[in-house]
Design an enzyme around this catalytic site. Structure first.
Site, PDB file in Angstrom:
ATOM      1  N   ASP A   1       0.101  -6.645 -32.759  1.00 44.95           N
ATOM      2  CA  ASP A   1      -1.326  -6.970 -32.827  1.00 44.95           C
ATOM      3  C   ASP A   1      -1.504  -8.382 -32.273  1.00 44.95           C
ATOM      4  OD1 ASP A   1      -3.863  -7.737 -33.533  1.00 44.95           O
ATOM      5  OD2 ASP A   1      -3.676  -7.215 -35.651  1.00 44.95           O
TER       6      ASP A   1
ATOM      7  N   ALA B   1     -10.011  -9.231 -19.022  1.00 48.09           N
ATOM      8  CA  ALA B   1     -10.945  -8.124 -18.799  1.00 48.09           C
ATOM      9  C   ALA B   1     -12.203  -8.369 -19.624  1.00 48.09           C
ATOM     10  CB  ALA B   1     -10.294  -6.806 -19.224  1.00 48.09           C
TER      11      ALA B   1
ATOM     12  N   TYR C   1     -18.937  -5.898 -30.226  1.00 45.35           N
ATOM     13  CA  TYR C   1     -18.273  -5.869 -28.918  1.00 45.35           C
ATOM     14  C   TYR C   1     -18.869  -6.913 -27.977  1.00 45.35           C
ATOM     15  CZ  TYR C   1     -16.326  -3.847 -24.598  1.00 45.35           C
ATOM     16  OH  TYR C   1     -15.664  -3.644 -23.402  1.00 45.35           O
TER      17      TYR C   1
ATOM     18  N   GLY D   1      -4.978   2.744 -27.739  1.00 48.86           N
ATOM     19  CA  GLY D   1      -4.139   3.202 -26.620  1.00 48.86           C
ATOM     20  C   GLY D   1      -3.227   4.332 -27.061  1.00 48.86           C
TER      21      GLY D   1
ATOM     22  N   ARG E   1       1.938 -21.452 -22.675  1.00 52.10           N
ATOM     23  CA  ARG E   1       3.363 -21.638 -22.986  1.00 52.10           C
ATOM     24  C   ARG E   1       4.249 -21.099 -21.870  1.00 52.10           C
ATOM     25  NH1 ARG E   1       2.998 -18.765 -27.609  1.00 52.10           N
ATOM     26  NH2 ARG E   1       4.326 -17.028 -26.990  1.00 52.10           N
TER      27      ARG E   1
ATOM     28  N   ASP F   1       0.973  -4.168 -27.207  1.00 52.84           N
ATOM     29  CA  ASP F   1      -0.115  -3.283 -27.620  1.00 52.84           C
ATOM     30  C   ASP F   1       0.111  -2.852 -29.056  1.00 52.84           C
ATOM     31  OD1 ASP F   1      -1.952  -0.931 -27.779  1.00 52.84           O
ATOM     32  OD2 ASP F   1      -2.143  -1.302 -25.630  1.00 52.84           O
TER      33      ASP F   1
END
Ligand code: NAD
Length: 312
Positions: A56, A114, A145, A36, A106, A31
Site C-alpha cells: 500500500d 497520472a 476522487y 488491480g 531518494r 500495487d
C-alpha cells in the site's frame, strides 16, 4: 534503465509495464491489488526483469536502489471503486503521493503522475484547456476522487518547486482498452459486455451527455513523450473526438455486430459531468502527440478481450 510503476497491476499501469519492458527497462511494480488484478501481470511470471511488490503506497515505499522514473498510476479510478473506497482514495492521492515523491527523490528519478480530467469537475468551459481551474464540488459524492487528484497536483508541483524534484503531470481523459474490469462501472466495459450479451445499453440520464475516449496505446504514447519532453506543467492526454453516449452505443453495436437499444435506468448522478472534451493543443505543440487510433479500431481488441476473458 529501471522504473517503478505504482499501480502497475491496474488497467493502464499493467499496459505501461508491458511497454517499459518492451523498451528494455527493468520494472518494479508496487500495487496493493485493491482494484488491480494479478491476472493483468500473469503473462510476466518468471520474467527476471520484473519485480512485483504487494504494498500500500500510503506507507513509505520500500523500493531501494536507483530508478530513472517513478510512474504513479496508483488510485481507484472508476466511480464505483472510489465510491466504495472514499477514504482510501483520498489517502492514496495525499499520503500515497507524498510517498511517491519521496521515493522519486531518494532514487534520483523523475516522477510521472497520472492525473485526470476530473480536476476540471463539471466544466463550465468547453473544451477544457490546462489553464482552466475547474468546477468541482468539494463535498459532493465525487469529491473524494476529484479533490484527491487536485491535491496530488498541488502536492507534486509544490514538492518540485521546494525540493527540485523533476515531475510530469498527465491529465488523462476517459481511456479504454483490454483489461478494464467488466464490473468497474465505466461505460465502455459496460456497453461492450451488454453488446456481447445482446442486451440493451443502460445509461444514466438520457444518454445525451458527452465523453471522448482514448485508446490505451495512444495514451501510453502520450505518457512516454511526456516523460521525454514535458515541461513539468500539466498536459491533457485525451482524444478530442467527442460523442454522446447514444452515439457511442451505435458504434459499439456496429463493431460487436449486436446490441440492443439505449435505455435510461436512472437520472444522472449528482455532479456527473455533462460534457467532456480535451483541448490537446499543448500536447500537440509540446510533445508532438495526438491520438491515432479511431474508436472503432480500438474497440476491436477491447471487445475481443472481453469475449475471451470476462467471467461467464
Ligand atoms: N482509466 C481512465 O480512463 C483514467 C482516467 C483518468 C485518470 N486515470 C488515472 O490513471 C490511473 C490508473 O487508472 P486505471 O484506470 O488503470 O485504474 P485501476 O483501478 O485499474 O488501477 C489502479 C491501480 O492502483 C492500485 N492501487 C490503488 N490504491 C493503491 C494503494 N494505496 N497502494 C498501491 N496500489 C494501489 C490498484 O490496485 C490498481 O492496480 C489512476 O491514477 C487514475 O486516477 C485513469
Amino acid at each position: 534503465m529501471r522504473a517503478a510503476v505504482l499501480g502497475g497491476s491496474g488497467f493502464i499501469g499493467s499496459h505501461l509495464v508491458d511497454r517499459l519492458l518492451a523498451l528494455g527497462q527493468d520494472v518494479v511494480v508496487v500495487d496493493d491489488f485493491s482494484t488491480g488484478r494479478r491476472s493483468n501481470l500473469a503473462h510476466l511470471a518468471g520474467n527476471a526483469r520484473v519485480q512485483i511488490l504487494e504494498w500500500d503506497i500510503c506507507k513509505p515505499i520500500p523500493v531501494v536502489g536507483p530508478l530513472t522514473t517513478v510512474w504513479n498510476f496508483a488510485s481507484p479510478a472508476s466511480p464505483i471503486d472510489y465510491a466504495r473506497r472514499p477514504i482510501e482514495t483520498l489517502e492514496v492521492g495525499s499520503l500515497g503521493v507524498k510517498n511517491a515523491c519521496e521515493l522519486a527523490e531518494r532514487a534520483g528519478a523523475t516522477l510521472v503522475h497520472a492525473s485526470t480530467s476530473e480536476v476540471y469537475g463539471d466544466p463550465l468551459v468547453h473544451p477544457q484547456r490546462e489553464d482552466y481551474f475547474g468546477n468541482v464540488n468539494p463535498i459532493g459524492p465525487r469529491a473524494c476522487y476529484d479533490e484527491s487528484k487536485r491535491f496530488a497536483e498541488a502536492y507534486i508541483t509544490s514538492f518540485a518547486r521546494a525540493r527540485g524534484l523533476p515531475c510530469q503531470l498527465g491529465r488523462i481523459f476517459n481511456t479504454y482498452g483490454p483489461r478494464m474490469r467488466e464490473e468497474d462501472g465505466r461505460v465502455i466495459p459496460a456497453f461492450a459486455c451488454q453488446a456481447l450479451d445482446g442486451k440493451d445499453f443502460t445509461v444514466f440520464g438520457d444518454g445525451s451527455q458527452t465523453r471522448s475516449f482514448t485508446y490505451v496505446d495512444d495514451l501510453l504514447d502520450g505518457f512516454l513523450l511526456l516523460r521525454a519532453k514535458g515541461d513539468g506543467q500539466p498536459v491533457n492526454l485525451g482524444n478530442p473526438n467527442e460523442m454522446t453516449l447514444v452515439q457511442l452505443a451505435d458504434i459499439i453495436r456496429q463493431v460487436a455486430g449486436s446490441g440492443g437499444k439505449v435505455v435510461s435506468v436512472r437520472p444522472l448522478p449528482e455532479n456527473d459531468p455533462k460534457q467532456r472534451k480535451p483541448d490537446i493543443a499543448r500536447a500537440q505543440s509540446l510533445l508532438g502527440w495526438q491520438p491515432k487510433v479511431p474508436l472503432h479500431e480500438g474497440l476491436k481488441p477491447t471487445l475481443e478481450w472481453y469475449r475471451k476473458h470476462r467471467a461467464k
